[in-house]
Structure formats: structure tokens, C-alpha cells
Design a protein around this motif. Structure first.
Motif: not given
Length: 286
Positions: A11-26
Motif C-alpha cells: 500500500n505504498g512503500i514510502r508509507a510502509a517505511k514510515r509505519k515500520g516496515v524496515l523493522s519488520w523486514a529486519e
């Protein structure tokens, strides 16, 4: 030895980054991660992919000298669609687009990577984003059915390769179709809505019955209601679990037989979500 494959509509990679997707990925570091609705220009995707790769390295998923394999295709219509694929496994080939579909609206919806598992098994993995469609707009429904028809052609080719002893295939993505009443909370109320039309659902029948692909999650879960992968942003759909199962992993039989478990990583609360979809992960014992 096993591998984990995840599919998730961002639902938009930039929005997902702001909402914490990087922590999920790690934390999760799937071996292969298929993304849909990336919805960003290349110059903004690249640094986010860099950050995800750093998270994989920090987690020990890739070594300091090796990098996360990446591919993506940006939709030529700004702010629409877009698909990506990240792999900690070696990638031997990459393909972009679906058959002969060249219209702008069809771009950023289908990419394929040939990957090699640690055991030496060769797989073709596709990240797929099917048109949503709109029953109030005949042109959008035409675009959806045209895309679905080309999918069938490509699936026939992939199955033939698998049946001939070549690469097994796995299609991962947001297919924007709930197959049966088990896959949608309010089936009766949605029978005339895009995503649950009888003429859409027949394509899923074809994928499974005529083209020999396996709906891996449903095969593992059995005939239970849900579990769902998408909830509307409207009202309290998420809180009340009024959802749809529209995200799939469709595997050729030789690979589907190796699926041992699945997980839908539904966020604990509405405000902790990084997308209106939850990631679907499957473990394959290869």
C-alpha cells in the motif's frame, strides 16, 4: 532445510517505511519477498531497498560481501501499482512484464525471478499484482479480465516447464479475487462487487483445476473461514476482522508438496499496521 517466501501488498512503500516496515523486514528476513503496490518512483525505491538490505545484513541473512538480490518494475502511470522482489537466494534470471501486455496500465504488475535454493532446486518466482477492477467502470473490468487471460497463458507455460522436470513455479501476490465464501467475511453482500464476482472467481477455479496450480495457504489451512489478508480502511473492518483473502501463493504441484506451514502476520492493532494487507509467508521444506 527450508526457505520462507513472503508476499505482501505494501500500500505504498514510502508509507510502509514510515509505519515500520524496515523493522519488520529486519526481524522476519524472508528468503524471498514479493511486493505489490510499491507505488513509488525508482529513485525513492532504491534507497529503501538499500535500507532493507542493511537490515538483512545486520540480521545475518546475507553476508557482508553478498547483497540482497533485487528487482522491481515501476508502473508507467504515476502512483499506481508497481511490483518488487527481494531475494537472499541467488537469482539467475529476471523477466519483466506479462506476455504481450504493453499498455501503461499493465506495467508494474508482473515480474519473475529464477532463483536457486540452498539444496540446488531451481524455482521461478513471480510477484503479481492483478487489477482491482470496478463494476462501475467497464473499461477497468476489461483491463482486469485481459490481464487474467494472459495470466492463464503464462501459467500454462510455467506448468509445462515444471511437468517436464524443469523449474517449479510460484506466483505470489495480490490477485484481487476472493475465491469462495470461506475467503470473505460477507460473501452474500459482495456477490456483485469486484473481487467476488462469479466471472472473476472462475479464474481461480481454472488456476487450480485446469492449470494444476495449488493454493498453498488454503491447502495448509483446510476448509476454515479465512484467515484473511486484507481489511478495508473504512469503518472498523480490521478491528472486527471483516476481511478478504485476496493474497495468494500459487505453486506448481512439485513445490506445493514441500509447503509445511504458513503465517499471516496480522498486526496486533489497527494503528500498528504498515499496510491494509497483512504479509503472507509460507515455509517450504526443500
Amino acid at each position: 532445510m527450508s526457505i520462507t517466501v513472503t508476499t505482501s501488498n505494501l500500500n505504498g512503500i514510502r508509507a510502509a517505511k514510515r509505519k515500520g516496515v524496515l523493522s519488520w523486514a529486519e526481524e522476519r528476513t524472508p528468503d524471498v519477498w514479493c511486493m505489490q503496490e510499491v507505488r513509488a518512483p525508482q529513485e525513492e525505491i532504491d534507497p529503501i531497498f538499500d535500507s532493507i538490505g542493511e537490515g538483512y545484513a545486520k540480521a545475518g541473512k546475507v553476508g557482508e560481501q553478498s547483497q540482497l538480490e533485487r528487482m522491481d518494475e515501476v508502473c508507467r502511470i504515476k502512483g499506481r501499482a508497481g511490483v518488487g522482489l527481494l531475494s537472499a537466494l541467488p537469482v539467475t534470471d529476471k523477466r519483466y512484464g506479462l506476455m504481450d501486455l504493453k499498455d501503461d496500465v499493465d506495467s508494474g504488475r508482473w515480474i519473475e525471478a529464477d532463483v536457486t535454493t540452498p539444496s540446488g532446486m531451481e524455482l521461478t518466482i513471480a510477484s503479481v499484482y492483478v487489477h482491482a477492477g470496478n463494476t462501475d467502470d467497464p473499461n477497468k473490468m476489461h483491463q482486469k479480465f485481459r490481464f487474467l487471460d494472459r495470466m492463464l497463458e503464462r501459467m500454462a507455460e510455467l506448468r509445462e516447464i515444471a511437468d517436464g522436470g524443469g523449474r517449479q513455479a510460484l506466483l505470489c501476490g495480490d490477485m484481487n479475487i476472493a475465491h469462495t465464501p470461506l475467503d470473505i467475511k460477507n460473501a452474500k453482500a459482495n456477490e456483485k462487487h469486484s473481487g467476488f464476482l462469479p466471472e472473476e472467481r472462475v479464474y481461480v477455479d481454472k488456476w487450480l483445476d485446469d492449470y494444476g496450480f495449488v493454493d498453498v495457504m488454503r491447502n495448509l489451512a483446510g476448509d476454515v473461514q479465512g484467515p484473511y489478508t486484507w481489511w478495508s480502511q473504512r469503518g472498523r473492518a480490521f478491528d472486527n476482522n471483516v476481511g478478504w483473502r485476496i493474497d495468494y501463493q500459487l505453486a506448481t504441484k512439485g513445490l506445493a508438496e514441500k509447503a509445511v506451514s504458513f503465517d499471516i502476520d496480522r498486526a496486533p492493532s489497527y494503528d500498528t499496521r504498515w499496510s491494509d494487507h497483512a504479509p503472507l509467508s509460507v515455509v517450504y521444506d526443500i
